[in-house]
Enzyme design. Structure first.
Site, PDB file in Angstrom:
ATOM      1  N   CYS A  51       0.789  -1.232   0.080  1.00 55.90           N
ATOM      2  CA  CYS A  51       0.094  -0.110  -0.047  1.00 55.90           C
ATOM      3  C   CYS A  51       0.783   1.428  -0.072  1.00 55.90           C
ATOM      4  CB  CYS A  51      -0.956   0.087   1.335  1.00 55.90           C
ATOM      5  SG  CYS A  51      -2.223  -1.127   1.072  1.00 55.90           S
ATOM      6  N   HIS A  56     -11.252   9.227 -10.496  1.00 52.26           N
ATOM      7  CA  HIS A  56     -10.095   9.305 -11.398  1.00 52.26           C
ATOM      8  C   HIS A  56      -9.319  10.379 -11.027  1.00 52.26           C
ATOM      9  CE1 HIS A  56     -12.630   6.819 -13.844  1.00 52.26           C
ATOM     10  NE2 HIS A  56     -11.519   6.153 -14.139  1.00 52.26           N
ATOM     11  N   GLU A 100     -12.717  -0.317  -0.340  1.00 51.16           N
ATOM     12  CA  GLU A 100     -11.625  -0.410  -1.391  1.00 51.16           C
ATOM     13  C   GLU A 100     -11.808  -1.634  -2.204  1.00 51.16           C
ATOM     14  OE1 GLU A 100      -7.921  -0.005   0.549  1.00 51.16           O
ATOM     15  OE2 GLU A 100      -8.226   2.267   0.966  1.00 51.16           O
TER      16      GLU A 100
END
Length: 128
Positions: A26, A70, A113
């Site tokens: 991560c 985005h 997520e």
């Protein structure tokens, strides 16, 4: 008696997390298709029997689309872009910008997520 409704939204974004052990995946820039679920509650229903009209939540979807979809969350948020802190950020936005305009009160915001993990934020005094 209390009534609750929930609505899901989604957006795609990238992020990375600083301060993790060397080699933690991560720490690298990576992306997710985030799912955000909001829950509103009311003690009574408005006409014609709604906690909140789902259509009245559209400004939240527009906020997600404009500021998060985005994008690199490290550039968007003033805090580390964890799901927990993102959920808190979104809850505070809803309380300040959307809640005054709709019937019902925000109970919680859940951010996923992935299909198998989530983080949830419940504003103080609104425990389920």
């Amino acid at each position: 008696m209390e009534y609750r409704i929930g609505k899901r939204f989604s957006f795609d974004a990238a992020h990375h997390l600083d301060g993790l052990p060397a080699g933690h995946k991560c720490a690298r820039v990576h992306g997710h298709t985030y799912t955000v679920e909001v829950v509103f509650a009311a003690d009574r229903l408005d006409e014609p029997g709604f906690v909140t009209d789902f259509g009245d939540l559209a400004p939240f979807g527009a906020y997600l689309d404009e500021y998060f979809d985005h994008r690199d969350l490290n550039d968007v948020l003033d805090v580390p872009p964890t799901s927990e802190l993102l959920a808190a950020h979104l809850a505070h936005w809803i309380i300040g910008n959307l809640e005054p305009l709709v019937q019902g009160r925000l109970e919680s915001v859940r951010v996923s997520e992935s299909p198998t993990s989530w983080a949830e934020f419940t504003p103080a005094g609104r425990a389920q």
